[in-house]
Design a protein around this motif. Structure first.
Motif, short mmCIF file in Angstrom:
data_model
loop_
_atom_site.label_atom_id
_atom_site.label_comp_id
_atom_site.label_asym_id
_atom_site.label_seq_id
_atom_site.Cartn_x
_atom_site.Cartn_y
_atom_site.Cartn_z
N GLY A 132 -42.24 48.66 19.93
CA GLY A 132 -43.69 48.67 20.15
C GLY A 132 -44.29 50.01 20.50
O GLY A 132 -45.40 50.06 21.04
N LEU A 133 -43.60 51.11 20.19
CA LEU A 133 -44.16 52.43 20.50
C LEU A 133 -45.35 52.72 19.59
O LEU A 133 -45.37 52.31 18.43
N PRO A 134 -46.33 53.48 20.10
CA PRO A 134 -47.44 53.88 19.23
C PRO A 134 -46.92 54.74 18.09
O PRO A 134 -45.96 55.50 18.24
N MET A 148 -45.54 55.25 27.28
CA MET A 148 -45.96 55.47 25.89
C MET A 148 -46.56 54.19 25.31
O MET A 148 -47.59 54.22 24.62
N ARG A 149 -45.94 53.08 25.61
CA ARG A 149 -46.36 51.80 25.04
C ARG A 149 -47.65 51.30 25.71
O ARG A 149 -48.60 50.91 25.02
N THR A 150 -47.69 51.30 27.03
CA THR A 150 -48.82 50.70 27.75
C THR A 150 -50.05 51.59 27.79
O THR A 150 -51.17 51.09 27.84
N LYS A 201 -37.40 50.81 22.98
CA LYS A 201 -38.20 51.57 22.02
C LYS A 201 -39.18 50.71 21.23
O LYS A 201 -40.00 51.23 20.48
N LEU A 250 -40.88 55.46 28.03
CA LEU A 250 -41.16 54.55 26.93
C LEU A 250 -42.18 53.50 27.34
O LEU A 250 -43.03 53.10 26.53
N ASP A 251 -42.11 53.04 28.58
CA ASP A 251 -43.09 52.07 29.05
C ASP A 251 -44.49 52.69 29.08
O ASP A 251 -45.47 52.06 28.66
N GLY A 258 -50.69 54.07 25.46
CA GLY A 258 -51.05 54.59 24.14
C GLY A 258 -50.89 56.09 24.04
O GLY A 258 -51.75 56.79 23.50
#
Length: 547
Positions: A296-298, A268-270, A294, A265-266, A272
């Motif tokens: 702030g996920l793209p 995915m977020r950082t 979860k 998840l980290d 993109g």
């Protein structure tokens, strides 16, 4: 003779063998400054990655590696694993990615059977390799090359060998790598359990690797410049050919040493992330993760799931996170996914339960595969498309292995009648979609990995107090399936579950060890054949134990 067949020969100007190696060359020439690899603080462009792959190929040739020589790797999803998918075949060699979860005995067998000349190993797996090397029967030399990874925090094994970065640096960055003479040339060797405990070496060709890499683009509508998270092990069917797909799409390889919800998840977020693939267990980790992880996920992440069909709860959980899940099916022999449960717009208007039922099907053949059909295994006649008549899933077309290494009888059997026989029993619906109903091969799929029940049974029979043993799949919320052992003991024997588990742990990789042991008479036919169908019924209500 037709005029279309006269004086119109193939030549270098109008015909070149297909190979996925062409994809990285183009990516580096057209988009040299585009990001290619992310690993911790490391960033490499496609131009830099291409150069390193050429250096690796050059260094291998200088070390005596040539066409059809095997180079084995035991690596996690790190930059050297990406480089191996290009640099090794650029030297004309065959890439053998070893399952990092295997036991030393199996690793030794694969190194011998594949006749590996070089082994590239990550420090995390050096202890397994150190125990495997003395078990080899071959006396042929094996050059060991170590990878140093700043993200590995464990103890470093004193296994002798060369340093990977120094080895790569010794190669020529302008190396004129080898385009295959024939697209039928081998590019990779992948071992699978098959229908027995003896691993079988599945040989991939350049043509199939290139076509399946492009097929991933077509059937997933994958745009240019995707950001791909490596949750699927690259050792598994060469990561379903996605190392080559990402070069074709000039995407970003976001490497991940270890798969856990927080790390995924980290990333995915950082980073993109736009795409990832995995077995159901990995998607389940995301669904069950705390809500704060979860955030702030793209939006619109695309995910593929293979193995067990995604349940309604998983589909609902993925949708709530903004992740679009697509079900695919395949085998090692088909380069990974060879069917896709292609979605229809109308499905989006149905309930989550109805969508789960539709998405539970293994789907239709991939775009660049000629066909997938459910056939009568005896006559090879198509079964009625009624969703009820059982047959065997069979493939025909471009995305199928060359065959099994050094195993002509198994190869002939697999391709009997001009079809690849999967051994999976299924039905075909009126719309042509296929759904698996059972497996003729007693293979247990645990966390996306195949476990041969015969292999586990063989270990159980080595226990001095076991007189009969059978292993079947039992449902598991985390792994999809795990092995369940049914055992008959000799009269007067006093053996516990813990004893059996300890016995198995000495001879099997951890993921192959039974998660449940049931003692008692094993049901048999009048001829003494164990009735596994009856045991499968019982396994559904057996409680797993912590092994």
């Amino acid at each position: 003779m037709s005029p279309y067949d006269q004086d119109l020969p193939q030549n270098p100007a109008n015909h070149a063998p297909l190979t996925p190696l062409a994809f990285i060359q183009r990516a580096a020439e057209v988009y040299p400054d585009r990001l290619a690899v992310v690993h911790g603080d490391l960033r490499r462009t496609w131009g830099q990655t291409y150069t390193r792959c050429r250096q690796l190929a050059s260094a291998l040739q200088q070390a005596g590696v040539g066409k059809n020589d095997t180079v084995a790797v035991m690596l996690p999803n790190t930059p050297p694993m990406v480089e191996a998918h290009f640099g090794i075949p650029m030297a004309g060699a065959v890439l053998n990615t070893l399952n990092t979860r295997l036991d030393p005995e199996t690793v030794a067998f694969m190194l011998d059977h594949g006749e590996a000349k070089v082994l590239i190993v990550d420090p995390e797996f050096a202890p397994v390799v150190a125990r495997a090397l003395p078990l080899r029967r071959s006396t042929a030399p094996l050059r060991v090359i170590h990878v140093a990874d700043t993200l590995f925090s464990g103890p470093v094994s004193p296994l002798a060998g060369d340093d990977y970065d120094a080895f790569v640096a010794s190669g020529d960055p302008g190396f004129d790598w080898l385009w295959p003479e024939d697209e039928w040339d081998a590019i990779a060797l992948n071992y699978t359990s098959g229908t027995t405990g003896d691993p079988k070496g599945v040989v991939y060709h350049h043509r199939g690797a290139a076509l399946n890499a492009v097929n991933n683009v077509l059937d997933w509508d994958m745009p240019r410049f995707p950001v791909y998270l490596w949750t699927l092990p690259m050792f598994h069917c060469n990561g379903w050919c996605f190392p080559w797909t990402l070069a074709q799409r000039v995407g970003v390889n976001v490497c991940l040493r270890r798969v856990d919800a927080a790390s995924m998840l980290d990333a995915m977020r950082t980073q993109g992330v736009t795409h990832y693939c995995s077995a159901p267990i990995v998607h389940g980790l995301l669904v069950s993760a705390p809500a704060e992880l979860k955030a702030g996920l793209p939006a619109g992440i695309q995910a593929l799931v293979a193995g067990a069909a995604p349940p309604a709860s998983m589909i609902e959980g993925m949708e709530a996170m903004g992740i679009h899940l697509t079900h695919v099916y395949g085998l090692t022999e088909t380069y990974g996914p060879a069917t896709v449960c292609a979605k229809h717009e109308a499905w989006g208007q149905t309930s989550v339960g109805e969508r789960a039922a539709l998405n539970a099907r293994q789907g239709v053949h991939a775009s660049l595969q000629r066909t997938a059909r459910v056939l009568d295994p005896d006559t090879l006649a198509p079964v009625p498309w009624d969703g009820e008549t059982m047959g065997e899933i069979m493939f025909r077309g471009n995305i199928a292995m060359k065959g099994y290494l050094k195993n002509p009888s198994a190869t002939r059997k697999a391709f009997e009648g001009g079809w690849f026989h999967t051994g999976d029993l299924a039905v075909q619906y009126p719309d042509g979609y296929i759904k698996i109903k059972d497996r003729s091969k007693d293979i247990i799929i645990s966390g996306g990995e195949n476990i041969s029940s015969i292999e586990v049974e063989d270990v159980l029979y080595r226990h001095p107090d076991v007189v009969a043993a059978a292993v079947v799949a039992m449902p598991d919320a985390k792994w999809g399936e795990t092995p369940c052992a049914f055992i008959e003991l000799r009269a007067g024997a006093r053996v516990s579950e813990a004893d059996i588990i300890a016995h198995c742990k000495q001879q099997l990789a951890g993921f192959k060890v039974p998660r449940a042991v049931v003692f008692g008479e094993v049901p048999k036919t009048s001829t003494g054949k164990i009735q596994k169908f009856e045991l499968r019924k019982r396994a559904g209500s057996v409680a797993a134990i912590d092994v």
